[in-house]
Design an enzyme around this catalytic site. Structure first.
Site, PDB file in Angstrom:
ATOM      1  CD  GLU A   1      -6.837  -0.575   0.691  1.00  0.00           C
ATOM      2  OE1 GLU A   1      -5.617  -0.290   0.150  1.00  0.00           O
ATOM      3  OE2 GLU A   1      -6.824  -1.265   1.836  1.00  0.00           O
TER       4      GLU A   1
ATOM      5  N   GLY B   1      -7.449  -5.145   6.543  1.00  0.00           N
ATOM      6  CA  GLY B   1      -7.231  -4.220   7.490  1.00  0.00           C
ATOM      7  C   GLY B   1      -7.873  -4.133   8.897  1.00  0.00           C
TER       8      GLY B   1
ATOM      9  CB  SER C   1      -7.211  -9.779   8.691  1.00  0.00           C
ATOM     10  OG  SER C   1      -7.524  -8.295   8.814  1.00  0.00           O
TER      11      SER C   1
ATOM     12  CE  LYS D   1      -3.404  -2.859   1.962  1.00  0.00           C
ATOM     13  NZ  LYS D   1      -4.764  -3.123   2.559  1.00  0.00           N
TER      14      LYS D   1
HETATM   15  P1  PGA Z   1      -4.514  -6.813   5.054  1.00  0.00           P
HETATM   16  O1  PGA Z   1      -4.710  -6.142   3.648  1.00  0.00           O
HETATM   17  O2  PGA Z   1      -3.597  -7.929   5.151  1.00  0.00           O
HETATM   18  O3  PGA Z   1      -3.629  -5.578   5.768  1.00  0.00           O
HETATM   19  O4  PGA Z   1      -5.927  -7.132   5.588  1.00  0.00           O
HETATM   20  C1  PGA Z   1      -4.818  -7.261   2.555  1.00  0.00           C
HETATM   21  C2  PGA Z   1      -5.013  -6.308   1.138  1.00  0.00           C
HETATM   22  O5  PGA Z   1      -5.600  -5.344   1.299  1.00  0.00           O
HETATM   23  O6  PGA Z   1      -4.639  -6.750   0.272  1.00  0.00           O
END
Ligand code: PGA
Length: 250
Positions: free
Chosen positions: A98, A174, A214, A12
């Site tokens: 996102e 997230g 997650s 990200k």
């Molecule tokens: P996360 O993100 O592991 O922090 O939940 C996964 C992603 O957005 O690909």
């Protein structure tokens, strides 16, 4: 034939070039003997040249978090697939939730990007997944089918081989909430059946479907040992070398 798993890191909008360099110095020796699965890391565009240099000769592939569908043009702030290839990038994420949520990416845009990536030999990871309200309304299956049909419009079975799908329930990204391995496997089976309908069973059986949302060192093993789960797309837990290494060693 068994599908080779892919363990992918979505960084990200995190890390400076110095932090990215430090990550690679620590991470590459930790996974140097890791040949069971593929590993790929997706940093911000500004980090890509340095990270590609750092990963050269290693078993870690590097990709972009996003590409534009146009070959080039007046698209301020965007990155073309040709630019990615010129610096040695090999993969790209497409349609991350996102991007869909904050940058208004639609299934139609995802489809255009997928065509562009395949045309230029970049390995695409197409991200799909339902939001919480859709799951609670019992719409998960129809949402996944719509996203797959939209993304794959005009894609032939011959062209589809490089495609990887990431199933990421948006409510798990997230948030520290993960789909149970059984929930993830169930969603993956829906996705694979839809791909089979569109492109035939051979393409569907060979296509890798990753789980994201997650994924952490303590749940990676339960998720990744599901036969239907062909890898992981990891956000937060991929930012530290020891934690991403622990996931890759599920
Ligand atoms: P996360 O993100 O592991 O922090 O939940 C996964 C992603 O957005 O690909």
């Amino acid at each position: 034939m068994a599908r080779k798993k892919l363990i992918a890191a979505n960084w990200k909008m995190y890390k400076t070039p110095a932090e990215a360099k430090a990550f690679f110095t620590e991470f590459l020796p930790l996974v140097a003997a890791q040949t069971r699965d593929e590993i790929a890391i997706f940093p911000s565009p500004v980090l890509l040249p340095g990270v590609i240099e750092a990963a050269k000769g290693s078993n870690v592939a590097i990709g972009a978090q996003n590409i534009h569908f146009a070959e080039e043009g007046a698209y301020t702030g965007e990155t073309s697939v040709g630019q990615l290839i010129a610096i040695g990038g090999t993969h790209t994420l497409i349609g991350h939730s996102e991007r869909r949520q904050y940058f208004a990416e639609t299934d139609e845009i995802v489809n255009k990007k997928l065509h562009t990536a395949l045309k230029h030999g970049i390995i695409p990871i197409v991200c799909i997944g339902e939001v919480l309200a859709e799951r609670e309304a019992g719409k998960t299956e129809s949402v996944l089918k719509t996203q797959i049909n939209g993304a794959f419009a005009g894609i032939t079975a011959e062209a589809a081989a490089p495609i990887v799908i990431a199933y990421e329930p948006v409510w798990a990204i997230g948030t520290g909430k993960t789909a149970t391995p059984e929930m993830a496997a169930e969603a993956h089976a829906i996705v694979r059946a839809e791909v089979a309908k569109l492109l035939g069973p051979a393409v569907a059986n060979a296509m890798r479907i990753l789980y994201g949302g997650s994924v952490k060192p303590d749940n990676a093993s339960a998720l990744l040992n599901q036969a239907e789960i062909d890898g992981a797309l990891v956000g937060g837990a991929s930012l530290k070398a020891d934690s991403f290494k622990a996931i890759a060693s599920y």
